[in-house]
Write an enzyme that holds these catalytic residues in place. Structure first.
Site, PDB file in Angstrom:
ATOM      1  N   PRO A   2       0.827  -1.149   0.000  1.00 58.97           N
ATOM      2  CA  PRO A   2       0.000   0.000   0.000  1.00 58.97           C
ATOM      3  C   PRO A   2       0.859   1.193   0.000  1.00 58.97           C
ATOM      4  O   PRO A   2       1.555   1.483   0.949  1.00 58.97           O
ATOM      5  CB  PRO A   2      -0.689  -0.124   1.307  1.00 58.97           C
ATOM      6  CG  PRO A   2       0.235  -0.900   2.156  1.00 58.97           C
ATOM      7  CD  PRO A   2       1.251  -1.495   1.285  1.00 58.97           C
ATOM      8  N   GLU A   3       0.809   1.929  -1.067  1.00 57.55           N
ATOM      9  CA  GLU A   3       1.339   3.284  -1.048  1.00 57.55           C
ATOM     10  C   GLU A   3       0.117   4.184  -1.122  1.00 57.55           C
ATOM     11  O   GLU A   3      -1.008   3.698  -1.072  1.00 57.55           O
ATOM     12  CB  GLU A   3       2.302   3.515  -2.214  1.00 57.55           C
ATOM     13  CG  GLU A   3       3.477   2.534  -2.207  1.00 57.55           C
ATOM     14  CD  GLU A   3       4.457   2.763  -3.337  1.00 57.55           C
ATOM     15  OE1 GLU A   3       4.633   3.921  -3.727  1.00 57.55           O
ATOM     16  OE2 GLU A   3       5.044   1.788  -3.826  1.00 57.55           O
ATOM     17  N   HIS A  92      -4.360 -15.980   7.725  1.00 58.40           N
ATOM     18  CA  HIS A  92      -3.709 -14.774   8.261  1.00 58.40           C
ATOM     19  C   HIS A  92      -4.690 -13.654   8.537  1.00 58.40           C
ATOM     20  O   HIS A  92      -4.335 -12.483   8.494  1.00 58.40           O
ATOM     21  CB  HIS A  92      -2.586 -14.281   7.352  1.00 58.40           C
ATOM     22  CG  HIS A  92      -1.539 -15.316   7.057  1.00 58.40           C
ATOM     23  ND1 HIS A  92      -0.658 -15.757   8.012  1.00 58.40           N
ATOM     24  CD2 HIS A  92      -1.267 -16.007   5.930  1.00 58.40           C
ATOM     25  CE1 HIS A  92       0.134 -16.673   7.472  1.00 58.40           C
ATOM     26  NE2 HIS A  92      -0.227 -16.837   6.222  1.00 58.40           N
ATOM     27  N   ARG A 120       2.545 -11.073   6.409  1.00 56.47           N
ATOM     28  CA  ARG A 120       3.874 -10.742   6.926  1.00 56.47           C
ATOM     29  C   ARG A 120       3.824  -9.976   8.248  1.00 56.47           C
ATOM     30  O   ARG A 120       4.842  -9.814   8.909  1.00 56.47           O
ATOM     31  CB  ARG A 120       4.654  -9.941   5.878  1.00 56.47           C
ATOM     32  CG  ARG A 120       5.159 -10.807   4.755  1.00 56.47           C
ATOM     33  CD  ARG A 120       5.754  -9.977   3.647  1.00 56.47           C
ATOM     34  NE  ARG A 120       7.095  -9.524   3.948  1.00 56.47           N
ATOM     35  CZ  ARG A 120       7.848  -8.842   3.087  1.00 56.47           C
ATOM     36  NH1 ARG A 120       7.379  -8.536   1.908  1.00 56.47           N
ATOM     37  NH2 ARG A 120       9.040  -8.465   3.419  1.00 56.47           N
TER      38      ARG A 120
END
Length: 278
Positions: A2-3, A92, A120
């Site tokens: 995500p930018e 996750h 992650r």
DNA sequence: GTCCATGTTCTTTA
DNA sequence: CTAAAGAACATGGA
């Protein structure tokens, strides 16, 4: 993943589905995603109504009806999605929040959940104190930053311009993809010292950043692997990248092979001809 | 097994 | 003391 453009897209798809709804934590399978670790998310959220969802830099800021606020950062692989409660949660999934009906009548979308998943786990939830700004230590928003202000901020560091632009304290929201794309559009070599840029170059850079970000937002962000908006849809900008992840392929402007170097520990892509002049 | 990945933060070095 | 460089974090895919 995500930018700024991806986070902006998540917020745009999240806001209409969340504002006005009440929250009840239905599952927190890993409480180490919450900061500070003393924040009791289930207790803090129970029955609270969402007043606003907004973006600052790469943070997704939630405002609640009791005046409390928190933000979610997606890290590298985080996803925030709204789905039917009876749909199986993907692996996750660390946090699941049941959504109540919208307040006036709304009606639509009962039995929905807000899910945060992040393989992650570089992302997470940050609970904000009463007077704690959501953007402490964060630089200005690039879409409204004036060229003179950008010049001033870049003049403050001797690092390579690529590294400086990745620093969220210099400008908030840019990441590896959009810095490479912006420098290409501005025809500036990524290794140029930030404080050595000329005024015309900073002007080009300012325009390039805004143009790149607006285009990416219009295409709903870039999906390299994990990125999805709140509805689960992938972005479409990845096929329009000029240099990012195109090492060895011909430059779209001059056909020269796109180069890849490592800068600030991140892979950096640029056209040696269009961005010459170190 | 190796290397790499859309990000941030802590530690080490100069 | 400060700025910059490097390692670390956790997981999965090529």
């Amino acid at each position: 993943m995500p930018e700024l453009p991806e986070v902006e897209t998540v917020v745009a798809t999240l806001r209409p589905r969340l504002v006005g709804r009440t929250l009840v934590v239905a599952g927190l399978s890993r409480d180490d995603i919450v900061t500070p670790s003393t924040a009791d998310l289930p207790a803090l959220l129970a029955g609270r109504r969402v007043v606003d969802v907004s973006r600052r830099g790469k943070r997704i800021v939630f405002a609640l009806d009791d005046g409390c606020r928190f933000y979610v950062h997606l890290g590298m692989t985080g996803q925030l999605t709204v789905a039917a409660a009876d749909a199986a949660a993907p692996p996750h999934t660390h946090l699941e929040i049941k959504l109540g009906p919208a307040v006036p009548a709304g009606g639509s979308g009962r039995g929905e959940v807000l899910r945060f998943r992040d393989p992650r786990r570089f992302g997470g939830v940050w609970w904000l104190g009463p007077d704690e700004p959501a953007d402490r230590g964060m630089g200005p928003e690039p879409l409204t930053l004036r060229p003179a202000a950008l010049a001033l901020r870049l003049a403050g560091t001797a690092r390579a311009v690529k590294v400086a632009l990745l620093d969220q304290a210099v400008v908030a929201g840019l990441g590896n993809i959009y810095v490479d794309e912006s420098l290409f559009l501005a025809r500036i070599h990524p290794l140029r010292p930030a404080r050595g840029l000329t005024a015309p170059e900073v002007g080009r850079l300012s325009r390039a950043i805004k143009l790149t970000l607006r285009r990416a937002i219009r295409h709903r962000g870039s999906t390299l692997r994990d990125y999805r908006d709140a509805d689960g849809n992938a972005g479409g900008f990845q096929s329009l990248h000029r240099v990012y992840d195109r090492a060895g392929e011909p430059c779209r402007a001059c056909r020269t092979a796109v180069a890849r170097i490592v800068l600030g520990g991140r892979s950096t892509h640029f056209c040696p001809k269009c961005q010459e002049g170190l």
